[in-house]
Design an enzyme around this catalytic site. Structure first.
Site, PDB file in Angstrom:
ATOM      1  N   GLU A  32       0.812  -1.221   0.000  1.00  0.00           N
ATOM      2  CA  GLU A  32       0.000   0.000   0.000  1.00  0.00           C
ATOM      3  C   GLU A  32       0.851   1.280   0.000  1.00  0.00           C
ATOM      4  O   GLU A  32       0.730   2.127   0.881  1.00  0.00           O
ATOM      5  CB  GLU A  32      -0.972  -0.012   1.181  1.00  0.00           C
ATOM      6  CG  GLU A  32      -1.950  -1.176   1.113  1.00  0.00           C
ATOM      7  CD  GLU A  32      -3.014  -1.143   2.190  1.00  0.00           C
ATOM      8  OE1 GLU A  32      -2.912  -0.304   3.114  1.00  0.00           O
ATOM      9  OE2 GLU A  32      -3.970  -1.946   2.105  1.00  0.00           O
ATOM     10  N   GLU A 153      -5.767  -8.374  -1.008  1.00  0.00           N
ATOM     11  CA  GLU A 153      -6.350  -8.218   0.334  1.00  0.00           C
ATOM     12  C   GLU A 153      -7.836  -7.891   0.176  1.00  0.00           C
ATOM     13  O   GLU A 153      -8.193  -7.008  -0.598  1.00  0.00           O
ATOM     14  CB  GLU A 153      -5.700  -7.074   1.110  1.00  0.00           C
ATOM     15  CG  GLU A 153      -4.315  -7.319   1.623  1.00  0.00           C
ATOM     16  CD  GLU A 153      -3.839  -6.164   2.508  1.00  0.00           C
ATOM     17  OE1 GLU A 153      -4.695  -5.393   3.013  1.00  0.00           O
ATOM     18  OE2 GLU A 153      -2.621  -6.030   2.692  1.00  0.00           O
TER      19      GLU A 153
END
Length: 245
Positions: A32, A153
């Site tokens: 991320e 995810e």
């Protein structure tokens, strides 16, 4: 750093004598990444390009390389900005499409957290989430030369968290079913562009709740989700056997 890490993986072994390198599926450069303070996706893209090149040089191209992107589209990607989850997403300093065009990025990854991106209702998580996934599948097919995509995810918090509405175990199962059906449907998952989905996170009953996170799928406490995830694993192995034959 990259060279030392990869060399360690090549030479190090587990207690059973298995080389670490043999157990590695791929290299994930960063989880991320964002650059919101500067709002310059080109800086992140250039850094990822340099890191990916170093990895390829160190491991000789033996393992595929990806980045743990959330999937945000940058300000220059005007064709896809409408797909971003909230106003100002393009200012987070990351550009999914630009990173996907790098030669040394072998497959793309996205995350799915709409209940943290201003879409807390369970049904919205599922309906918007489906569009988020299929939108990135389309980008991979049409803009990135057919690079594979991994939903790296995803999950749904059961119970209130960060002001989100109460989601039930049935809601979570519905999310998993949605992803499963996307992967199975040849009319949607053309050329098997969506190659994998990874739930965050699965735990044993003996494991303490991770930071009071709410996204834990504890084995044995959610039988319906256990069943769906087991079916997804079996189907994934079947697709892999078909690809290898």
């Amino acid at each position: 750093y990259v060279t030392n890490l990869i060399n360690h993986c090549k030479t190090g072994k587990t207690r059973r004598g298995t080389p670490y390198f043999d157990l590695i599926h791929s290299w994930d450069i960063c989880n991320e990444p964002r650059n919101a303070s500067h709002q310059k996706p080109k800086d992140v893209t250039a850094w990822i390009a340099k890191a990916a090149e170093a990895i390829k040089e160190a491991d000789g191209g033996a393992k595929p390389v990806t980045v743990g992107l959330e999937g945000f589209y940058g300000p220059d990607d005007t064709d896809h900005l409408a797909g971003n989850p909230y106003s100002g997403t393009e200012l987070e300093g990351v550009d999914f499409t630009a990173i996907g065009k790098l030669d040394n990025i072998d497959f793309m990854s996205i995350h799915l957290w709409p209940d943290q991106w201003g879409k807390p209702k369970p049904q919205e998580v599922i309906s918007w989430g489906r569009d988020w996934i299929t939108g990135h599948m389309k980008v991979c097919q049409e803009n990135l030369g057919g690079k594979p995509l991994c939903l790296q995810e995803y999950n749904m918090a059961v119970g209130a968290r960060n002001g989100s509405s109460q989601a039930t175990l049935a809601d979570r199962k519905a999310l998993f079913e949605m992803v499963r059906n996307l992967m199975k449907d040849p009319n949607v998952n053309k050329d098997n562009i969506l190659v994998g989905s990874l739930v965050w996170m699965i735990a044993d009953a003996a494991y303490a709740n991770y930071d009071n996170y709410g996204h834990m799928v504890v084995r044995g406490r959610d039988p319906a989700s256990d069943t769906v995830l087991t079916q997804m694993c079996i189907e994934a192995m079947g697709r892999q056997r078909g690809a290898d034959s």
